[in-house]
Design an enzyme around this catalytic site. Structure first.
Site, PDB file in Angstrom:
ATOM      1  N   ARG A  45      36.158 -44.812 -20.230  1.00 39.37           N
ATOM      2  CA  ARG A  45      35.304 -45.137 -21.373  1.00 39.37           C
ATOM      3  C   ARG A  45      34.412 -46.301 -20.964  1.00 39.37           C
ATOM      4  NH1 ARG A  45      36.482 -49.824 -21.080  1.00 39.37           N
ATOM      5  NH2 ARG A  45      35.265 -50.105 -22.972  1.00 39.37           N
ATOM      6  N   GLY A  46      33.487 -46.646 -21.879  1.00 41.05           N
ATOM      7  CA  GLY A  46      32.472 -47.647 -21.540  1.00 41.05           C
ATOM      8  C   GLY A  46      31.234 -46.911 -21.054  1.00 41.05           C
ATOM      9  N   ALA A  47      30.059 -47.289 -21.587  1.00 48.64           N
ATOM     10  CA  ALA A  47      28.843 -46.494 -21.362  1.00 48.64           C
ATOM     11  C   ALA A  47      28.530 -46.235 -19.879  1.00 48.64           C
ATOM     12  CB  ALA A  47      27.664 -47.161 -22.072  1.00 48.64           C
ATOM     13  N   ARG A 108      30.702 -37.260 -25.315  1.00 45.53           N
ATOM     14  CA  ARG A 108      30.587 -38.396 -26.253  1.00 45.53           C
ATOM     15  C   ARG A 108      29.103 -38.574 -26.564  1.00 45.53           C
ATOM     16  NH1 ARG A 108      34.098 -43.585 -25.335  1.00 45.53           N
ATOM     17  NH2 ARG A 108      33.832 -43.653 -27.593  1.00 45.53           N
ATOM     18  N   GLN A 225      40.327 -52.080 -27.193  1.00 47.73           N
ATOM     19  CA  GLN A 225      39.738 -52.297 -25.859  1.00 47.73           C
ATOM     20  C   GLN A 225      39.732 -53.786 -25.499  1.00 47.73           C
ATOM     21  OE1 GLN A 225      38.413 -50.317 -28.217  1.00 47.73           O
ATOM     22  NE2 GLN A 225      37.265 -48.623 -27.350  1.00 47.73           N
ATOM     23  N   ASP A 266      25.827 -49.460 -25.806  1.00 45.42           N
ATOM     24  CA  ASP A 266      25.949 -48.025 -25.497  1.00 45.42           C
ATOM     25  C   ASP A 266      24.601 -47.311 -25.510  1.00 45.42           C
ATOM     26  OD1 ASP A 266      28.772 -48.823 -26.468  1.00 45.42           O
ATOM     27  OD2 ASP A 266      28.989 -46.905 -25.439  1.00 45.42           O
TER      28      ASP A 266
END
Ligand code: MRU
Length: 375
Positions: A45-47, A108, A225, A266
């Site tokens: 995860r994380g852009a 996503r 997170q 994001d």
């Protein structure tokens, strides 16, 4: 430094972020659907990190296309195919790859890095195929070349991301006054990127330069997170970090305990409006009321200049079950509804500066943004 994404022998190996900090486990993905599933399920995860994973997923799709074609040829020769639907001709190859790109990009919806990276790798593979078709080359050879080119492009995205983060770190650290207590939200660190981090890249560099006395990490409900990932990676690097519940941020600010806020992003619209983890907008409002600088750190791959402002940014809604319970333990009475928007939208007016690898965008943000992002 922690590496959340590794490309090993044609497989994508992902540090499973769902189990940190209790367990360090890796997931080995063999096909592009497995990778897009891992993105959707928050293994990675994380852009920027999902962009990198998406780029590799696209490269794996090119390899699958090559193998499906070979399977079809074997089938025609009377051998067992075993690879599923056969693919014939350049047109069918391109259609297969475009369909795979759609599938990966849909994993996503908010982080634009995902679509950006998938499109970049797809574009590279298609240009190899078009050139081969024009030259009358065999499709098998063309697909092997396209796969090699796609892997090269995905690797470049990963390498460039790390380089961009180091630059963001240097530009951002210069904004932090010595002795600062910095508040951050979610995880915009090495785990969320190709390494070093965006917001946490600034923190790392500023810590190295003795500009930071404390990092406050919002725990970041519902996925934690901040508590699980930011606290884990900062403490591993010996950076002093204190976790607070999200709702404590205003109290700390009112007591003069926070000198600046720094978060990742994001998606950033042409106006400079920012989508980031749910709770970011609340922090920006609080920072504004308390006259505390509010910084956003992001590479230019996070900018989406095709959309004018925050009204056009799609916000992912995740399962209400993430809110109804706390890591497996129910916390909401049975049958009660829950809402789980995963991101929120912060207007540029609340942002003191956006730190990119190309420089710092200062107010007026909408006017200064194109010069830096396109420059
Ligand atoms: O749902 P997540 O964990 O993917 O959300 C991550 C964030 O909101 C980060 O702040 C953002 O992607 C920036 S990461 C450098």
């Amino acid at each position: 430094m922690i590496q959340a994404i590794k490309w090993e022998d044609g497989r994508l190996v992902l540090l499973d972020q769902r189990y940190l900090p209790e367990r360090v486990e890796f997931v080995h993905c063999r096909d592009f659907r497995e990778i897009s599933g891992a993105i959707r399920d928050m293994v990675v995860r994380g852009a920027p990190a999902i962009g990198i994973a998406g780029g590799y997923a696209m490269a794996v799709a090119v390899r699958e296309c090559r193998d499906l074609r070979a399977g079809g040829r074997e089938e025609r020769k009377g051998h067992r195919a075993g690879a599923g639907t056969a693919i014939h001709g350049y047109e069918e190859c391109a259609a297969y790859l475009k369909e795979a790109a759609k599938h990966i990009s849909a994993a996503r919806p908010t982080a634009v890095n995902l679509m950006w990276a998938v499109d970049r790798v797809l574009g590279r593979a298609l240009s190899v195929l078009h050139a081969a078709e024009k030259a009358g080359a065999s499709e098998d050879a063309a697909l092997s070349d396209a796969y090699a080119a796609a892997v090269e492009e995905a690797r470049a995205i990963e390498t460039e991301d790390l380089e961009m983060n180091r630059k963001i770190g240097s530009y951002g650290a210069a904004l932090i006054r010595p002795g600062s207590r910095v508040l951050t939200h979610c995880n915009a660190g090495a785990l969320a990127t190709g390494g070093y981090g965006t917001a946490l890249g600034v923190v790392r560099k500023a810590w190295e330069e003795n500009r930071i006395s404390m990092v406050y990490a919002d725990e970041t409900r519902p996925y934690l997170q901040g508590a699980r990932l930011t606290a884990w990676e900062l403490s591993q690097d010996g950076i002093d970090v204190t976790v607070i519940v999200d709702s404590a941020a205003g109290y700390l600010m009112s007591k003069g305990m926070v000198d600046c806020v720094i978060v990742g992003a994001d998606r950033i619209a042409a106006s400079g409006d920012v989508a980031n983890k749910i709770g970011t907008y609340t922090l920006a409002c609080l920072a504004d009321i308390h006259n505390i600088p509010f910084y956003v750190a992001a590479p230019t791959s996070t900018f989406d200049l095709s959309i004018p402002d925050l009204s056009a940014i799609p916000v992912e809604e995740r399962s209400p079950d993430e809110v109804r319970g706390f890591f497996g333990t129910p916390t909401v009475p049975k049958g009660v509804k829950a809402l789980n928007p995963s991101f929120d939208l912060t207007p540029y007016r609340l942002i003191s500066a956006i730190i990119t690898e190309k420089g710092v965008i200062e107010p007026p943000i909408p006017e200064n943004l194109p010069r830096i992002v396109k420059g």
